[in-house]
Design a protein around this motif. Structure first.
Motif, mmCIF file in Angstrom:
data_model
loop_
_atom_site.group_PDB
_atom_site.id
_atom_site.type_symbol
_atom_site.label_atom_id
_atom_site.label_comp_id
_atom_site.label_asym_id
_atom_site.label_seq_id
_atom_site.Cartn_x
_atom_site.Cartn_y
_atom_site.Cartn_z
ATOM 1 N N SER A 185 0.960 -1.181 0.200
ATOM 2 C CA SER A 185 -0.017 -0.080 -0.116
ATOM 3 C C SER A 185 0.822 1.319 -0.082
ATOM 4 O O SER A 185 2.016 1.133 0.514
ATOM 5 C CB SER A 185 -0.905 0.136 1.230
ATOM 6 N N CYS A 186 0.336 2.470 -0.306
ATOM 7 C CA CYS A 186 1.029 3.748 -0.530
ATOM 8 C C CYS A 186 1.498 4.120 1.016
ATOM 9 O O CYS A 186 0.806 3.884 1.837
ATOM 10 C CB CYS A 186 -0.057 4.575 -1.359
ATOM 11 N N GLY A 187 2.668 4.884 0.894
ATOM 12 C CA GLY A 187 3.200 5.259 2.202
ATOM 13 C C GLY A 187 2.299 6.550 2.613
ATOM 14 O O GLY A 187 2.821 6.791 3.865
ATOM 15 N N TRP B 274 5.569 5.415 -2.714
ATOM 16 C CA TRP B 274 4.459 5.833 -3.281
ATOM 17 C C TRP B 274 3.352 5.484 -4.434
ATOM 18 O O TRP B 274 4.200 4.791 -5.207
ATOM 19 C CB TRP B 274 4.700 7.548 -3.601
ATOM 20 N N CYS B 275 2.304 5.572 -4.343
ATOM 21 C CA CYS B 275 1.492 5.109 -5.466
ATOM 22 C C CYS B 275 1.835 5.974 -6.585
ATOM 23 O O CYS B 275 2.017 5.457 -7.982
ATOM 24 C CB CYS B 275 0.001 5.238 -5.292
ATOM 25 N N SER B 276 2.158 7.236 -6.387
ATOM 26 C CA SER B 276 2.715 7.995 -7.370
ATOM 27 C C SER B 276 3.542 9.193 -7.048
ATOM 28 O O SER B 276 3.106 9.771 -5.869
ATOM 29 C CB SER B 276 1.620 8.830 -8.178
ATOM 30 N N THR C 119 1.947 12.594 -6.975
ATOM 31 C CA THR C 119 0.872 13.007 -5.970
ATOM 32 C C THR C 119 1.435 12.829 -4.729
ATOM 33 O O THR C 119 1.911 13.736 -3.788
ATOM 34 C CB THR C 119 -0.334 12.336 -6.161
ATOM 35 N N CYS C 120 1.529 11.688 -4.140
ATOM 36 C CA CYS C 120 1.895 11.461 -2.773
ATOM 37 C C CYS C 120 3.100 11.371 -2.619
ATOM 38 O O CYS C 120 3.410 12.051 -1.243
ATOM 39 C CB CYS C 120 1.265 9.840 -2.432
ATOM 40 N N GLY C 121 3.954 11.109 -3.226
ATOM 41 C CA GLY C 121 5.426 11.559 -3.081
ATOM 42 C C GLY C 121 5.894 12.961 -2.756
ATOM 43 O O GLY C 121 6.421 13.148 -1.781
#
Ligand code: ZN
Length: 182
Positions: free
Chosen positions: A126-128, A147-149, A152-154
């Motif tokens: 799962s994304c961090g 990150w999933c991306s 965005t999340c990163g």
């Protein structure tokens, strides 16, 4: 026996990522039967309500397993009774999945998950970002993707850490200043 294709790996990730948080609100792209049927049809499904139910159920089960909330045993019903049948096509053995048509997609994603676990354990996660509900398959050499991306999340998490560090530094400076004065 390598029966999982890259296509099925993509299918697995796409299915896991059908419940994103949008503008802070958790959503479910498969909540309505119509939406779930459309989702399945585009990916080779038959679009029946029974299939939609299987797809939703396997998605929820897989999400729990990847998040370590459940043991993989919960996936057993989705592959129960399925068989891989070999046949010789133009000199090479090809494998065909034999299962109730409404369960083909659900079975394929569980097989893709099992293949990933066996060949690249820990790569599906799962994304961090704790506020994100998406998943990623880390294909990087160093196996450190969080990150999933990144877009965005990163970047969001990096910005947050930067802000936290600055705030802590400001607090420390304030405290030091108060000590110096006192
Ligand atoms: Zn994310």
């Amino acid at each position: 026996m390598a029966t999982t294709t890259l296509e099925d790996e993509a299918l697995l990730l796409e299915l896991l990522n059908t419940s994103p948080v949008l503008d802070g609100v958790p959503t479910d792209e498969l909540a309505a039967d119509e939406e779930a049927a459309a989702w399945a049809t585009v990916r080779g499904g038959s679009g029946t309500p029974a299939e939609a139910a299987h797809v939703r159920e396997v998605r929820d089960a897989l999400q729990s397993v990847v998040r370590d909330h459940e043991t993989p045993d919960v996936l057993a019903p989705f592959i129960d009774g399925a068989a891989m049948v070999p046949s010789l096509v133009e000199g090479t053995v090809q494998w065909r999945l034999e299962v109730d048509p409404d369960r083909v997609l659900a079975t394929r994603v569980v097989l893709a998950w099992a293949d990933l676990e066996e060949t690249r354990p820990g790569r599906l996660r799962s994304c961090g970002n704790p506020e994100c509900r998406l998943f990623l398959i880390d294909r990087s050499h160093g196996n450190r993707a969080q990150w999933c991306s990144m877009a965005t999340c990163g970047n969001r998490m990096k910005a947050r850490r930067h802000y936290e560090r600055k705030r802590q530094a400001a607090r420390a400076a304030q405290r030091d200043g108060a000590l110096a004065e006192g």
